[in-house]
Write an enzyme that holds these catalytic residues in place. Structure first.
Site, mmCIF file in Angstrom:
data_model
loop_
_atom_site.group_PDB
_atom_site.id
_atom_site.type_symbol
_atom_site.label_atom_id
_atom_site.label_comp_id
_atom_site.label_asym_id
_atom_site.label_seq_id
_atom_site.Cartn_x
_atom_site.Cartn_y
_atom_site.Cartn_z
ATOM 1 N N LYS A 43 0.836 -1.199 0.000
ATOM 2 C CA LYS A 43 0.000 0.000 0.000
ATOM 3 C C LYS A 43 0.875 1.254 0.000
ATOM 4 O O LYS A 43 2.083 1.188 0.208
ATOM 5 C CB LYS A 43 -0.906 0.001 1.233
ATOM 6 C CG LYS A 43 -0.152 0.066 2.549
ATOM 7 C CD LYS A 43 -1.090 0.075 3.742
ATOM 8 C CE LYS A 43 -0.298 0.152 5.053
ATOM 9 N NZ LYS A 43 -1.174 0.247 6.226
ATOM 10 N N ARG A 82 -10.422 0.480 15.446
ATOM 11 C CA ARG A 82 -10.360 1.192 14.168
ATOM 12 C C ARG A 82 -11.377 0.531 13.255
ATOM 13 O O ARG A 82 -12.507 0.296 13.666
ATOM 14 C CB ARG A 82 -8.909 1.128 13.644
ATOM 15 C CG ARG A 82 -8.529 2.246 12.694
ATOM 16 C CD ARG A 82 -7.050 2.218 12.365
ATOM 17 N NE ARG A 82 -6.629 0.990 11.716
ATOM 18 C CZ ARG A 82 -5.381 0.759 11.298
ATOM 19 N NH1 ARG A 82 -4.432 1.663 11.492
ATOM 20 N NH2 ARG A 82 -5.066 -0.380 10.714
ATOM 21 N N HIS A 101 -6.324 -6.752 13.108
ATOM 22 C CA HIS A 101 -5.076 -6.000 13.180
ATOM 23 C C HIS A 101 -4.766 -5.680 14.635
ATOM 24 O O HIS A 101 -5.674 -5.409 15.433
ATOM 25 C CB HIS A 101 -5.181 -4.708 12.360
ATOM 26 C CG HIS A 101 -3.853 -4.104 12.004
ATOM 27 N ND1 HIS A 101 -2.864 -4.821 11.362
ATOM 28 C CD2 HIS A 101 -3.353 -2.858 12.186
ATOM 29 C CE1 HIS A 101 -1.815 -4.033 11.159
ATOM 30 N NE2 HIS A 101 -2.082 -2.836 11.663
ATOM 31 N N ARG A 152 1.204 -10.686 7.379
ATOM 32 C CA ARG A 152 1.076 -9.485 6.549
ATOM 33 C C ARG A 152 2.168 -8.465 6.894
ATOM 34 O O ARG A 152 1.874 -7.399 7.426
ATOM 35 C CB ARG A 152 -0.290 -8.820 6.760
ATOM 36 C CG ARG A 152 -1.508 -9.671 6.484
ATOM 37 C CD ARG A 152 -2.782 -8.804 6.467
ATOM 38 N NE ARG A 152 -2.898 -7.925 7.609
ATOM 39 C CZ ARG A 152 -3.597 -8.185 8.712
ATOM 40 N NH1 ARG A 152 -4.250 -9.334 8.836
ATOM 41 N NH2 ARG A 152 -3.647 -7.300 9.705
ATOM 42 N N TYR A 171 15.533 29.853 8.551
ATOM 43 C CA TYR A 171 14.479 30.629 9.184
ATOM 44 C C TYR A 171 14.605 30.645 10.706
ATOM 45 O O TYR A 171 14.788 29.608 11.342
ATOM 46 C CB TYR A 171 13.108 30.060 8.820
ATOM 47 C CG TYR A 171 12.712 30.245 7.379
ATOM 48 C CD1 TYR A 171 12.729 31.499 6.774
ATOM 49 C CD2 TYR A 171 12.288 29.158 6.608
ATOM 50 C CE1 TYR A 171 12.350 31.664 5.455
ATOM 51 C CE2 TYR A 171 11.900 29.315 5.291
ATOM 52 C CZ TYR A 171 11.937 30.572 4.715
ATOM 53 O OH TYR A 171 11.561 30.737 3.411
ATOM 54 N N CYS A 216 13.418 23.759 5.620
ATOM 55 C CA CYS A 216 12.511 24.602 4.835
ATOM 56 C C CYS A 216 11.699 23.741 3.870
ATOM 57 O O CYS A 216 11.833 22.521 3.829
ATOM 58 C CB CYS A 216 13.306 25.650 4.074
ATOM 59 S SG CYS A 216 14.454 26.590 5.111
ATOM 60 N N MET A 217 10.869 24.366 3.058
ATOM 61 C CA MET A 217 10.025 23.611 2.137
ATOM 62 C C MET A 217 10.837 22.835 1.117
ATOM 63 O O MET A 217 10.499 21.684 0.793
ATOM 64 C CB MET A 217 9.052 24.551 1.412
ATOM 65 C CG MET A 217 8.091 23.800 0.487
ATOM 66 S SD MET A 217 6.938 24.879 -0.381
ATOM 67 C CE MET A 217 5.902 25.417 0.965
ATOM 68 N N ASP A 218 11.908 23.432 0.617
ATOM 69 C CA ASP A 218 12.657 22.828 -0.481
ATOM 70 C C ASP A 218 14.117 22.554 -0.153
ATOM 71 O O ASP A 218 14.839 22.039 -1.011
ATOM 72 C CB ASP A 218 12.636 23.753 -1.712
ATOM 73 C CG ASP A 218 11.250 24.260 -2.022
ATOM 74 O OD1 ASP A 218 10.381 23.429 -2.330
ATOM 75 O OD2 ASP A 218 11.031 25.485 -1.940
#
Length: 413
Positions: free
Chosen positions: A41, A142, A174, A230, A276, A332-334
């Site tokens: 998955k 769940r 599970h 599994r 930052y 940071c983001m990138d």
């Protein structure tokens, strides 16, 4: 490990399919009386669903597990036939394409009374019976049929089986605390599972498989293996019980190596703020290196360093110059920054390794693994590997017919 980056790539995730194959073989050895379902998955835990599915089958898996219907259908569309493997999907909502699943030869997990009738309707539309696994909530709280509802569901299933529209071929559940061997909930869930199996079998169902064990249970509790296990994270070479053992202790090796090329290397003076918020300030004249990966690529912001925490570890340099450094300041983001040190010889374009096959820096390894990043970020290795984004080009090695490069998630299409 291939030496060259794909053209124009800033980062790459090299997936060693032979590691996936060998991990499945090792897991089969831990559960010799059970068949193995490799859970693929979430795009094969970020590794690429179709390539790792084929590698898992080469390692002896006879089942493939997916969460959502689209994943199961993608496996069949990608060439995994019913002769290759049974495929199971277990997480659906009302209106799911049960007709397409049945027609594609996909087993369906039924986790609620409504799903039983929708699976039957799908089977009527497909013109063949559905193969159903009743998923029971034995204590996780769940998805799953609660024990109080199970007798009614079983009676309904028996009526539908008599009609010829479905077969109950499995019972599944599970575990909540398998990664804490000895936790009292494990024995309670096992007893509840045994009771659920008895209810289903008393209805006359001819079960093919009973399955409860995830990766942790495969490695730590043989009594939970039943007919089918599994494993998920262990297929990809990571320990589900890192507090008890590293991957190598269980015969596993990490399948993914995440690398990037330094985008910038520059000299800065002592007292220079980094990233930052200036949560890291250079303690001396030094050389900084910018790694072009950030939280948009799955690099956890919680793995920031300096005053924010220990920082995610990165392997830098080769040979005598090899060392493990920590993220300097905010992720940071990138991108994020490394303090390479005043005597660093790295240049822009040099390769650094965020994680790969290793038992971890806490065990003295020269290369970090995903668990090292998980500890730095306060999470688990599952989140580290599944979060690596499409900007890190997937490169596949390790099996004779699989040495190739694919751009991000396109591999499963």
């Amino acid at each position: 490990m291939p030496d060259d980056f794909p053209d124009d790539a800033l980062a790459r995730a090299v997936v060693d399919l032979s590691a996936v194959r060998d991990n499945v073989r090792a897991l089969a050895g831990h559960a010799p009386g059970a068949a193995v379902m490799a859970v693929v998955k979430a795009d094969g835990y970020g590794h690429g669903m179709l390539p790792v599915a084929r590698a898992a089958l080469a390692g002896g898996a006879t089942w493939l597990g997916t969460a959502v219907p689209a994943e199961a259908l993608a496996l069949r569309a990608g060439g995994v036939t019913t002769a290759d493997a049974r495929v199971l999907t277990w997480l659906a909502t009302p209106g799911a394409p049960f007709d397409r699943l049945v027609a594609a030869g996909v087993d369906v997990g039924v986790a609620a009374p409504w799903a039983l009738d929708e699976a039957a309707a799908g089977a009527r539309a497909a013109g063949e019976p559905a193969r159903v696994h009743l998923k029971v909530d034995t204590g996780l709280g769940r998805s799953g049929i609660v024990p109080a509802d199970l007798p009614d569901v079983v009676r309904r299933a028996a009526a539908l089986e008599a009609e010829g529209v479905l077969r109950v071929v499995g019972v599944m559940s599970h575990l909540a605390c398998a990664d804490e061997p000895g936790h009292p909930s494990i024995a309670l869930q096992a007893a509840a599972f045994d009771a659920a199996v008895a209810v289903v079998e008393a209805s006359g169902a001819s079960l093919e498989v009973r399955h409860l064990a995830n990766s942790a249970a495969v490695l730590t509790d043989p009594r939970l293996h039943y007919d089918l296990v599994r494993p998920g994270i262990a297929v990809y070479g990571h320990s589900p019980v890192p507090q008890l053992g590293a991957p190598g202790d269980y015969g596993l090796r990490g399948a993914m190596t995440l690398q990037a090329r330094l985008a910038t290397v520059k000299d800065v003076p002592a007292g220079h703020g980094v990233s930052y918020g200036h949560h890291y300030t250079t303690p001396r004249d030094t050389r900084l290196g910018v790694v072009p990966l950030g939280y948009a690529d799955g690099i956890q912001r919680h793995a920031s360093g300096g005053s924010l925490g220990v920082g995610g570890p990165v392997g830098v340099g080769r040979g005598a110059d090899a060392r493990v450094l920590r993220v300097a300041g905010r992720v940071c983001m990138d991108q994020f920054v490394l303090d390479l040190g005043p005597d660093a010889t790295e240049r822009a374009g040099d390769v650094v390794t965020l994680f790969g096959e290793s038992d971890g820096v806490e065990r003295g390894a020269a290369r970090p693994n995903a668990e090292d990043w998980a500890r730095a970020a306060g999470t688990i290795s599952y989140e580290i590997v599944t979060g690596i984004g499409a900007r890190a080009v997937r490169v596949y090695t390790g099996l004779d017919d699989a040495d190739h490069t694919e751009q991000g998630k396109e591999v499963q299409q």
